[in-house]
Write an enzyme that holds these catalytic residues in place. Structure first.
Site, PDB file in Angstrom:
ATOM      1  N   GLY A 184       0.739  -1.403  -0.016  1.00 52.39           N
ATOM      2  CA  GLY A 184       0.188  -0.042   0.080  1.00 52.39           C
ATOM      3  C   GLY A 184       0.848   1.229   0.177  1.00 52.39           C
ATOM      4  O   GLY A 184       1.998   1.379   0.200  1.00 52.39           O
ATOM      5  N   ASN A 185      -0.004   2.560   0.037  1.00 48.89           N
ATOM      6  CA  ASN A 185       0.837   3.680  -0.109  1.00 48.89           C
ATOM      7  C   ASN A 185       1.462   3.919   0.964  1.00 48.89           C
ATOM      8  O   ASN A 185       2.824   4.716   0.912  1.00 48.89           O
ATOM      9  CB  ASN A 185      -0.181   4.770  -0.537  1.00 48.89           C
ATOM     10  CG  ASN A 185      -0.692   4.462  -1.887  1.00 48.89           C
ATOM     11  OD1 ASN A 185       0.181   4.152  -2.951  1.00 48.89           O
ATOM     12  ND2 ASN A 185      -1.963   4.789  -2.366  1.00 48.89           N
ATOM     13  N   GLU A 202       7.047 -10.351   2.463  1.00 47.71           N
ATOM     14  CA  GLU A 202       6.197 -11.350   1.416  1.00 47.71           C
ATOM     15  C   GLU A 202       6.347 -10.807  -0.030  1.00 47.71           C
ATOM     16  O   GLU A 202       6.142 -11.653  -0.985  1.00 47.71           O
ATOM     17  CB  GLU A 202       4.582 -11.214   2.047  1.00 47.71           C
ATOM     18  CG  GLU A 202       4.492 -11.900   3.428  1.00 47.71           C
ATOM     19  CD  GLU A 202       3.463 -10.989   4.198  1.00 47.71           C
ATOM     20  OE1 GLU A 202       2.523 -11.547   4.510  1.00 47.71           O
ATOM     21  OE2 GLU A 202       3.593  -9.834   4.392  1.00 47.71           O
ATOM     22  N   ASN A 241     -10.244  -7.367   2.494  1.00 45.04           N
ATOM     23  CA  ASN A 241      -9.203  -8.319   2.039  1.00 45.04           C
ATOM     24  C   ASN A 241      -8.837  -9.714   2.737  1.00 45.04           C
ATOM     25  O   ASN A 241      -9.444 -10.669   2.546  1.00 45.04           O
ATOM     26  CB  ASN A 241      -8.003  -7.685   1.529  1.00 45.04           C
ATOM     27  CG  ASN A 241      -8.214  -6.190   0.706  1.00 45.04           C
ATOM     28  OD1 ASN A 241      -9.104  -6.546  -0.061  1.00 45.04           O
ATOM     29  ND2 ASN A 241      -7.525  -5.657   0.756  1.00 45.04           N
ATOM     30  N   LYS A 271     -12.836   8.252   5.631  1.00 45.04           N
ATOM     31  CA  LYS A 271     -14.287   8.604   5.167  1.00 45.04           C
ATOM     32  C   LYS A 271     -14.365   9.998   5.463  1.00 45.04           C
ATOM     33  O   LYS A 271     -15.593  10.340   6.147  1.00 45.04           O
ATOM     34  CB  LYS A 271     -15.452   7.856   5.584  1.00 45.04           C
ATOM     35  CG  LYS A 271     -15.380   6.376   5.116  1.00 45.04           C
ATOM     36  CD  LYS A 271     -15.496   6.193   3.714  1.00 45.04           C
ATOM     37  CE  LYS A 271     -15.387   4.811   3.268  1.00 45.04           C
ATOM     38  NZ  LYS A 271     -15.296   4.582   1.723  1.00 45.04           N
TER      39      LYS A 271
END
Length: 538
Positions: A304-305, A327, A417, A441
């Site tokens: 991810g970022n 990983e 996920n 959000k």
């Protein structure tokens, strides 16, 4: 551990040449020849067929192990052909669904296509496809979210039943039938060992320079016959560069020419950079305190970022001579390997943007000396994570006052996920760090809550929590000390007073004072989110 030098096969040394016959250099002919020149086993060359023909070997109700890990190294053609076959069967009123096992997430051509066709009954161990996720959360597909390091063991123990068939992408087939792995290994060794039948996809877009980058260890065993795994450094080679398969089990070989379906990573935003800054400063502090060496310990980084931002922060912070035992290698880590900030990285898969793929292919000789790709039963093995003393850096959905972490569910019921390998490193590593923005959000959700709605990592396995607000070091603290530290350092200012008020009242009114909670109120923030779309009180 003896020094090991990559030995490339004759397939890589000779390279590929195009047919020079006039009129036969059209792109599709060139691609076909490139694939054929990767298949050097006479018996397996005789089993070449179309994806549609190969898919007929897959029957309803089968358990199928497929290659693929975080969008790399997954089969590209057979799942699409299978989805078409499933749709046709269901159009005739026939039930056709499978148990699908992989290394981790795959791509729309596999998870998305099969889910949309209604062809999955059961899925493990990790997924990220929107169609598949929606069907899981509607209760249409049974999903087993499991630690990635345990999948091979579960399979060998027989917990997942018989593996009827494996579909595995490879970069080439050697004359003796051994397989050059693709851009991910995942659980491929286990699927090839245990499946009754095997379908191979030979993908000519995968660079032959991958040859020599893999290390397949065949020394694992079931209790009571286990022996210590002889790996003491992240870059040790303890196995062999190729996957084994019994040629008699291979029922089809399919030629493909299609890239991995990988997304682009956006540049780190201010929030990600602040999170990275807090963590980098903490690691420098640990070096000054003598708890970490100057080149740290082997790094494990989630996808991810924020993870990319943390890796970039290490480079900008002046770290060098680093290693990784992780990983997935994504763009941020590839950049550190390119500049030799990381001198050696061990993983089970590459997960690169299109630009990262191009960089990797251009300089593959450089990377082959600095990257080792292993089966995930090794990359995520508890014994090795503990021995090496890995520093785990993973994302999360939310953390609560006492340090419990939810990394998989929204409001406790809807899977996002999966836990992936974060638990393998949180439980067994030297230092477990979890990172997240303090809100989501547009502020409607606080990522620091009184009680997490789902527990993936208990307070006993969580050392460090980081948001853009700050860092909470939870080591050596009692539950109430943890709560004060999390509120003061990690909570967003809009939610900090609410958390403090909850904690103060819990300390006063809770029957038990060790881990104070107001049981009737602990999940009220999530109830407001479900009912009103926001955790903010009216």
């Amino acid at each position: 551990m003896q020094s090991w030098q990559p030995q490339t096969s004759r397939l890589y040394q000779t390279g590929a040449t195009l047919d020079k016959t006039p009129g036969r250099n059209r792109p599709e002919i060139a691609r076909e020849q490139q694939v054929e020149q990767r298949i050097h086993h006479a018996g397996l060359a005789g089993k070449i067929m179309s994806a549609e023909e190969a898919a007929t070997h897959i029957q309803p109700g089968m358990t199928v192990g497929m290659s693929g890990f975080t969008g790399s190294g997954y089969p590209k053609a057979v799942p699409l052909a299978l989805a078409g076959r499933i749709e046709a069967a269901q159009g005739r009123g026939e039930k056709f669904a499978l148990r699908v096992l992989t290394g981790a997430s795959t791509a729309p051509e596999l998870d998305g296509a099969l889910a949309k066709a209604g062809g999955i009954d059961f899925r493990l161990p990790y997924q990220s496809d929107p169609e598949l996720r929606a069907r899981i959360n509607r209760g249409e597909i049974d999903y087993m979210d499991v630690h990635l390091g345990q999948v091979a063991q579960y399979t060998w123990f027989g917990f997942l039943g018989k593996i009827d068939l494996a579909v595995v992408e490879v970069a080439g087939i050697l004359p003796d039938g051994r397989l050059i792995p693709s851009t991910s290994i995942g659980n491929n060794k286990t699927w090839l060992d245990l499946a009754d039948k095997v379908i191979l996809e030979v993908n000519s877009t995968q660079p032959l320079g991958l040859d020599g980058m893999h290390d397949i260890y065949y020394g694992t065993a079931l209790p009571p016959n286990r022996q210590p795994i002889p790996l003491t450094q992240a870059g040790d080679h303890i196995g062999e560069p190729y996957l084994r398969v019994d040629p008699a089990k291979v029922v089809a070989v399919v030629k493909t020419h299609a890239p991995d379906r990988l997304g682009r990573f956006t540049p780190p935003d201010e929030t990600s950079q602040r999170i990275a800054g807090h963590l980098v400063e903490f690691l420098k502090h640990e070096i000054r305190m003598g708890r970490l060496p100057e080149n740290l310990l082997p790094l494990q980084s989630g996808v991810g970022n924020i993870a990319n931002a943390v890796l970039g922060g290490l480079r900008d912070g002046g770290f060098s001579n680093l290693t990784a035992f992780t990983e997935v290698i994504q763009d941020g880590m590839l950049d550190l390997i390119r500049t030799d900030t990381i001198r050696m990285a061990s993983a089970t898969a590459l997960s690169l943007s299109p630009e990262g793929v191009q960089e990797f292919a251009r300089n593959i000789d450089h990377y082959r000396e600095r990257i080792v790709l292993r089966p995930q039963e090794i990359s995520n093995h508890a014994e090795l994570v503990r021995r090496l003393g890995c520093i785990g850096i993973n994302g999360m959905v939310e953390a609560d006052l006492y340090g419990n972490v939810n990394s998989t569910h929204v409001a406790g019921t809807s899977i996002i996920n999966g836990i992936g390998g974060s638990g393998d490193f949180a439980r067994n590593g030297f230092l477990s760090c979890f990172v997240t923005p303090s809100t989501a959000k547009n502020g409607a959700i606080s990522c620091i809550v009184p009680m997490v709605s789902h527990v993936d990592h208990t307070e006993h396995d969580v050392c460090i929590i980081v948001t853009e607000q700050g860092l909470a070091d939870l080591r050596g603290l009692s539950p109430k000390q943890r709560a004060r530290t999390v509120i003061a350092n990690c909570a967003h200012p809009d939610y900090r007073p609410l958390l403090q008020d909850y904690f103060d009242r819990a300390c006063r009114d809770s029957k038990g004072k060790h881990t104070p909670h107001l049981l009737g109120e602990a999940l009220s923030w999530h109830e407001r989110l479900v009912e009103q779309g926001s955790m903010r009180p009216n």
